[in-house]
Design a protein around this motif. Structure first.
Motif, PDB file in Angstrom:
ATOM      1  N   SER A  11       0.893  -1.253  -0.052  1.00 46.83           N
ATOM      2  CA  SER A  11      -0.076   0.171   0.040  1.00 46.83           C
ATOM      3  C   SER A  11       0.833   1.306  -0.059  1.00 46.83           C
ATOM      4  N   HIS A  12       2.129   0.966   0.286  1.00 46.35           N
ATOM      5  CA  HIS A  12       3.210   2.329   0.215  1.00 46.35           C
ATOM      6  C   HIS A  12       4.176   2.024  -0.615  1.00 46.35           C
ATOM      7  N   GLY A  13       5.427   1.884  -0.412  1.00 46.87           N
ATOM      8  CA  GLY A  13       6.660   1.848  -1.451  1.00 46.87           C
ATOM      9  C   GLY A  13       6.504   0.565  -2.206  1.00 46.87           C
ATOM     10  N   ASP A  73     -14.987  -5.129  -8.000  1.00 44.98           N
ATOM     11  CA  ASP A  73     -15.933  -6.039  -7.366  1.00 44.98           C
ATOM     12  C   ASP A  73     -15.527  -5.916  -5.937  1.00 44.98           C
ATOM     13  N   LYS A  74     -16.530  -5.535  -5.283  1.00 48.14           N
ATOM     14  CA  LYS A  74     -16.275  -5.423  -3.623  1.00 48.14           C
ATOM     15  C   LYS A  74     -16.051  -6.620  -3.073  1.00 48.14           C
ATOM     16  N   ASP A  75     -16.602  -7.761  -3.626  1.00 46.22           N
ATOM     17  CA  ASP A  75     -16.346  -9.183  -3.031  1.00 46.22           C
ATOM     18  C   ASP A  75     -14.856  -9.797  -3.345  1.00 46.22           C
ATOM     19  N   PHE A  81      -8.827  -7.675  -5.107  1.00 47.01           N
ATOM     20  CA  PHE A  81      -7.909  -7.495  -5.869  1.00 47.01           C
ATOM     21  C   PHE A  81      -8.043  -5.704  -6.069  1.00 47.01           C
ATOM     22  N   LYS A  82      -7.163  -5.046  -6.227  1.00 42.08           N
ATOM     23  CA  LYS A  82      -7.031  -3.444  -6.291  1.00 42.08           C
ATOM     24  C   LYS A  82      -6.236  -3.348  -7.382  1.00 42.08           C
ATOM     25  N   LEU A  83      -6.349  -2.120  -8.285  1.00 40.80           N
ATOM     26  CA  LEU A  83      -5.630  -1.776  -9.242  1.00 40.80           C
ATOM     27  C   LEU A  83      -4.164  -1.189  -8.648  1.00 40.80           C
ATOM     28  N   MET A  84      -2.868  -1.699  -8.638  1.00 40.65           N
ATOM     29  CA  MET A  84      -1.729  -1.285  -8.172  1.00 40.65           C
ATOM     30  C   MET A  84      -1.465  -0.097  -9.047  1.00 40.65           C
ATOM     31  N   GLY A  85      -0.913   0.872  -8.281  1.00 38.08           N
ATOM     32  CA  GLY A  85      -0.540   2.231  -8.869  1.00 38.08           C
ATOM     33  C   GLY A  85      -1.708   3.058  -9.306  1.00 38.08           C
ATOM     34  N   PHE A  86      -2.882   2.897  -8.552  1.00 41.74           N
ATOM     35  CA  PHE A  86      -3.768   3.725  -8.825  1.00 41.74           C
ATOM     36  C   PHE A  86      -4.445   4.256  -7.209  1.00 41.74           C
ATOM     37  N   GLY A  87      -4.815   5.560  -7.233  1.00 41.70           N
ATOM     38  CA  GLY A  87      -5.342   6.041  -6.165  1.00 41.70           C
ATOM     39  C   GLY A  87      -4.182   6.427  -5.163  1.00 41.70           C
ATOM     40  N   HIS A  88      -4.625   7.224  -4.174  1.00 43.12           N
ATOM     41  CA  HIS A  88      -3.566   7.861  -3.227  1.00 43.12           C
ATOM     42  C   HIS A  88      -4.498   8.403  -2.093  1.00 43.12           C
ATOM     43  N   ARG A  89      -4.034   8.168  -0.760  1.00 41.40           N
ATOM     44  CA  ARG A  89      -4.604   8.905   0.298  1.00 41.40           C
ATOM     45  C   ARG A  89      -4.664  10.499   0.329  1.00 41.40           C
ATOM     46  N   VAL A  90      -3.629  11.004  -0.457  1.00 38.92           N
ATOM     47  CA  VAL A  90      -3.894  12.616  -0.488  1.00 38.92           C
ATOM     48  C   VAL A  90      -4.346  13.110  -1.593  1.00 38.92           C
ATOM     49  N   PRO A 134     -16.719   5.103 -14.539  1.00 36.61           N
ATOM     50  CA  PRO A 134     -17.272   5.815 -13.367  1.00 36.61           C
ATOM     51  C   PRO A 134     -16.496   5.333 -11.846  1.00 36.61           C
ATOM     52  N   TYR A 135     -16.405   4.044 -11.810  1.00 34.66           N
ATOM     53  CA  TYR A 135     -15.979   3.586 -10.740  1.00 34.66           C
ATOM     54  C   TYR A 135     -14.687   4.465 -10.064  1.00 34.66           C
ATOM     55  N   PHE A 136     -13.826   4.464 -11.048  1.00 37.33           N
ATOM     56  CA  PHE A 136     -12.483   5.248 -10.944  1.00 37.33           C
ATOM     57  C   PHE A 136     -12.742   6.844 -10.748  1.00 37.33           C
ATOM     58  N   ILE A 164       2.506   8.017  -8.829  1.00 36.92           N
ATOM     59  CA  ILE A 164       3.777   7.858  -9.238  1.00 36.92           C
ATOM     60  C   ILE A 164       4.427   6.544  -9.657  1.00 36.92           C
ATOM     61  N   ASP A 165       3.826   5.602  -8.554  1.00 36.88           N
ATOM     62  CA  ASP A 165       4.497   4.152  -8.794  1.00 36.88           C
ATOM     63  C   ASP A 165       3.804   3.517 -10.132  1.00 36.88           C
ATOM     64  N   PHE A 166       2.829   3.879 -10.599  1.00 37.60           N
ATOM     65  CA  PHE A 166       2.411   3.474 -12.154  1.00 37.60           C
ATOM     66  C   PHE A 166       3.455   3.671 -13.043  1.00 37.60           C
TER      67      PHE A 166
HETATM   68  N1  CMC Z   1      -8.226  -0.120  -7.115  1.00 38.35           N
HETATM   69  C1  CMC Z   1      -9.578  -0.148  -6.653  1.00 38.35           C
HETATM   70  N2  CMC Z   1     -10.277   0.472  -5.704  1.00 38.35           N
HETATM   71  C2  CMC Z   1      -9.588   1.341  -5.208  1.00 38.35           C
HETATM   72  C3  CMC Z   1      -8.225   1.431  -5.234  1.00 38.35           C
HETATM   73  C4  CMC Z   1      -7.387   0.735  -6.157  1.00 38.35           C
HETATM   74  N3  CMC Z   1      -6.218   0.924  -6.402  1.00 38.35           N
HETATM   75  N4  CMC Z   1      -7.884   2.480  -4.239  1.00 38.35           N
HETATM   76  C5  CMC Z   1      -8.764   2.753  -3.772  1.00 38.35           C
HETATM   77  N5  CMC Z   1      -9.914   2.134  -4.369  1.00 38.35           N
HETATM   78  C6  CMC Z   1     -11.163   2.173  -3.693  1.00 38.35           C
HETATM   79  C7  CMC Z   1     -11.688   1.699  -2.274  1.00 38.35           C
HETATM   80  O1  CMC Z   1     -12.151   0.277  -2.431  1.00 38.35           O
HETATM   81  C8  CMC Z   1     -12.720   2.644  -1.709  1.00 38.35           C
HETATM   82  O2  CMC Z   1     -13.900   2.228  -2.502  1.00 38.35           O
HETATM   83  P1  CMC Z   1     -15.354   2.299  -1.487  1.00 38.35           P
HETATM   84  O3  CMC Z   1     -15.558   3.891  -1.312  1.00 38.35           O
HETATM   85  O4  CMC Z   1     -16.385   1.620  -2.396  1.00 38.35           O
HETATM   86  O5  CMC Z   1     -15.081   1.440  -0.375  1.00 38.35           O
HETATM   87  C9  CMC Z   1     -12.271   3.999  -2.528  1.00 38.35           C
HETATM   88  O6  CMC Z   1     -11.710   3.624  -3.507  1.00 38.35           O
HETATM   89  C10 CMC Z   1     -11.529   4.691  -1.427  1.00 38.35           C
HETATM   90  O7  CMC Z   1     -10.363   3.973  -1.163  1.00 38.35           O
HETATM   91  P2  CMC Z   1      -9.716   3.953   0.412  1.00 38.35           P
HETATM   92  O8  CMC Z   1      -9.203   2.531   0.528  1.00 38.35           O
HETATM   93  O9  CMC Z   1     -10.439   4.586   1.288  1.00 38.35           O
HETATM   94  O10 CMC Z   1      -8.466   4.981   0.156  1.00 38.35           O
HETATM   95  P3  CMC Z   1      -7.167   5.092   0.946  1.00 38.35           P
HETATM   96  O11 CMC Z   1      -7.120   6.463   1.124  1.00 38.35           O
HETATM   97  O12 CMC Z   1      -7.631   4.639   2.302  1.00 38.35           O
HETATM   98  O13 CMC Z   1      -6.068   4.285   0.374  1.00 38.35           O
HETATM   99  C11 CMC Z   1      -4.291   3.662  -1.300  1.00 38.35           C
HETATM  100  C12 CMC Z   1      -5.204   4.932  -0.383  1.00 38.35           C
HETATM  101  C13 CMC Z   1      -3.317   4.361  -1.922  1.00 38.35           C
HETATM  102  C14 CMC Z   1      -3.762   2.688  -0.056  1.00 38.35           C
HETATM  103  C15 CMC Z   1      -5.278   2.858  -2.202  1.00 38.35           C
HETATM  104  O14 CMC Z   1      -5.745   3.686  -3.062  1.00 38.35           O
HETATM  105  C16 CMC Z   1      -4.421   1.968  -2.618  1.00 38.35           C
HETATM  106  O15 CMC Z   1      -4.299   0.762  -2.111  1.00 38.35           O
HETATM  107  N6  CMC Z   1      -3.903   1.826  -3.970  1.00 38.35           N
HETATM  108  C17 CMC Z   1      -3.296   0.645  -4.689  1.00 38.35           C
HETATM  109  C18 CMC Z   1      -1.842   0.633  -4.108  1.00 38.35           C
HETATM  110  C19 CMC Z   1      -0.941   1.923  -4.576  1.00 38.35           C
HETATM  111  O16 CMC Z   1      -0.891   2.445  -5.571  1.00 38.35           O
HETATM  112  N7  CMC Z   1      -0.224   2.457  -3.484  1.00 38.35           N
HETATM  113  C20 CMC Z   1       0.751   3.678  -3.768  1.00 38.35           C
HETATM  114  C21 CMC Z   1       0.429   4.783  -3.208  1.00 38.35           C
HETATM  115  S1  CMC Z   1       1.482   6.152  -3.890  1.00 38.35           S
HETATM  116  C22 CMC Z   1       2.883   5.866  -3.129  1.00 38.35           C
HETATM  117  C23 CMC Z   1       3.072   6.616  -1.749  1.00 38.35           C
HETATM  118  O17 CMC Z   1       3.162   7.779  -1.755  1.00 38.35           O
HETATM  119  O18 CMC Z   1       3.218   5.793  -0.961  1.00 38.35           O
END
Ligand code: CMC
Length: 426
Positions: free
Chosen positions: A262-264, A292-294, A297-306, A350-352, A361-363
């Motif tokens: 989830s981080h590096g 799929d919520k069940d 699997f997550k798309l690695m390299g997508f999404g960010h906490r901030v 739309p989901y994303f 950046i990791d992508f």
């Molecule tokens: N693929 C599919 N769904 C996702 C993903 C993803 N990569 N990331 C988040 N979601 C969904 C999640 O299931 C949730 O859905 P719902 O609202 O229906 O429950 C919604 O998006 C919000 O996600 P969250 O888990 O509450 O978000 P978070 O801020 O807690 O987590 C994250 C951020 C980076 C841990 C997460 O997006 C993730 O696991 N991404 C994939 C791993 C990744 O690429 N990590 C590197 C981050 S950048 C490097 C760094 O700075 O460390």
């Protein structure tokens, strides 16, 4: 006028000061809350500032990242990694002579003692490079045990130089270990990223053959990873450091925290995911799995906490990625085709879009490192190498002011008090 927030708890009223930020959200100072017998509850620190800091600012909605006030785009475009290291550590950009001295200080400290290098003999070839790096960095405390007075500014400065200097050498040694090749010594004539690439891919005794495109792309990767305010690994470094642990132990703790996917570990996970998808026609199925919520699997390299609109580092990385792919003639690389298709579908779905999930950046760094010929298991090691100046700057910042041991509270939901029962009657 100073703002306050009033909290009413069981008929008692409590005034909490609001601390103004230079930029970004202000914070409610809840330190006096414990006197009222309550704590705040915020798992994952979604709304909690764990410290104040002058190093890095992020506005996730606007896609802004600044170090000491300088936007990351300017630093990535006009600066070099060691200059950014100096900036993070000292708070100001170096003058020419200051940068020259700093580079010299780093170069002098890059070599690893031959006795210390034997630490790698204890690992097998199949060892994960992060495991070796973590152990080696913690082990540096044994070598520098006479300079570990954390309240001595000169000792802190020396540890910062040692860590920034030794990280490329140790990282390259993990690569030579997994590829069963002899170690190559650092060359003080080479730049920071070039030196690392030469220690990985060079031949002992032979002049560096590293291309300037590769060295400059890697230097940019280091700049883009240099710091990211209070992320999980930096917070770990601060927490470990708050126990008065030595800097090598604190940074080793940060390396361990960085390792998770989830981080590096995400850059490594991106490549593993692309390999698992394996075929461009499979992309849509994997996007469905991610939705799929069940399915875990997550798309690695997508999404960010901030970052909830775009990751400014990903935009800079895109250009570097294309330059490396062009030089390596890797545009037709099948994994890259899969990556492009994944990015396209995910950006339209739309989901994303609704969840503001964009490539991070990791992508792009994963794909760039793949094209550079760096094995997947080394990706998080490179992230650690890049992040070291950030970790050590935060550690120094914390120690340069009065600080408290980090000790979070909890909401207890276990059994209420009960009596011990004899084993025979359970
Ligand atoms: N693929 C599919 N769904 C996702 C993903 C993803 N990569 N990331 C988040 N979601 C969904 C999640 O299931 C949730 O859905 P719902 O609202 O229906 O429950 C919604 O998006 C919000 O996600 P969250 O888990 O509450 O978000 P978070 O801020 O807690 O987590 C994250 C951020 C980076 C841990 C997460 O997006 C993730 O696991 N991404 C994939 C791993 C990744 O690429 N990590 C590197 C981050 S950048 C490097 C760094 O700075 O460390």
């Amino acid at each position: 006028m100073k703002q306050t927030v009033t909290l009413n708890i069981e008929g008692k009223s409590l005034e909490l000061p609001v601390l103004e930020a230079i930029a970004g959200a202000s914070v409610i100072d809840v330190r006096s809350l414990s006197s009222a017998g309550v704590f705040t509850y915020d798992p994952g620190f979604l709304s909690t500032a764990s410290c104040d800091s002058k190093i890095t600012f992020i506005d996730g909605d606007a896609g802004i990242l600044m170090h000491r006030g300088y936007p990351i785009e300017q630093l990535a475009d006009q600066s070099e990694h060691l200059e950014v290291c100096y900036l993070l550590l000292h708070g100001e950009l170096p003058a020419e002579d200051q940068l020259a001295t700093f580079k010299n200080d780093i170069n002098e400290r890059m070599p690893i003692d031959s006795q210390f290098a034997k630490i790698f003999d204890g690992f097998t070839r199949s060892a994960h490079p992060m495991s070796m790096l973590c152990a080696a960095v913690a082990g540096l405390a044994a070598q520098f045990h006479e300079g570990l007075d954390i309240y001595n500014e000169a000792h802190r400065k020396e540890s910062a130089l040692q860590l920034i200097a030794k990280m490329p050498t140790l990282a390259a040694m993990t690569y030579r270990k997994i590829t069963e090749q002899p170690f190559i010594d650092p060359n003080p004539e080479l730049g920071y990223a070039e030196n690392f690439l030469n220690m990985c891919f060079g031949e002992p005794g032979r002049a560096s053959q590293v291309s300037s495109t590769m060295a400059s792309a890697l230097d940019k990767i280091f700049i883009l990873h240099a710091d990211h305010e209070q992320n999980a690994s930096t917070s770990t470094v601060r927490l470990a450091g708050s126990t008065e642990a030595n800097p090598y132990a604190a940074i080793a703790a940060g390396i361990a925290a960085l390792w998770g996917p989830s981080h590096g570990g995400a850059n490594e996970a991106v490549l593993n995911m692309l390999e698992e998808i394996g075929d461009i026609n499979e992309v849509a199925r994997y996007v469905d799995k991610a939705k799929d919520k069940d399915d875990p699997f997550k798309l690695m390299g997508f999404g960010h906490r901030v970052y909830k609109n775009f990751d400014p580092r990903a935009l800079v990385m895109q250009d570097s990625c294309h330059a490396v792919l062009a030089e390596k003639n890797a545009q037709d690389e099948p994994l890259l085709e899969i990556a492009k298709q994944l990015e396209k579908i995910a950006r339209e779905e739309p989901y994303f879009i609704e969840r503001k999930l964009y490539p991070n950046i990791d992508f792009y760094s994963g794909i760039t490192l793949k094209a550079m010929g760096i094995p997947t298991s080394m990706y998080t090691v490179l992230f650690a190498l890049g992040r070291t100046p950030g970790w050590i700057s935060h550690w120094c910042e914390m120690l340069s002011e009065p600080f408290k041991i980090g000790r979070p509270r909890q909401l207890y939901l276990g059994s209420a008090q009960r009596n011990y029962t004899d084993i025979g009657s359970r």
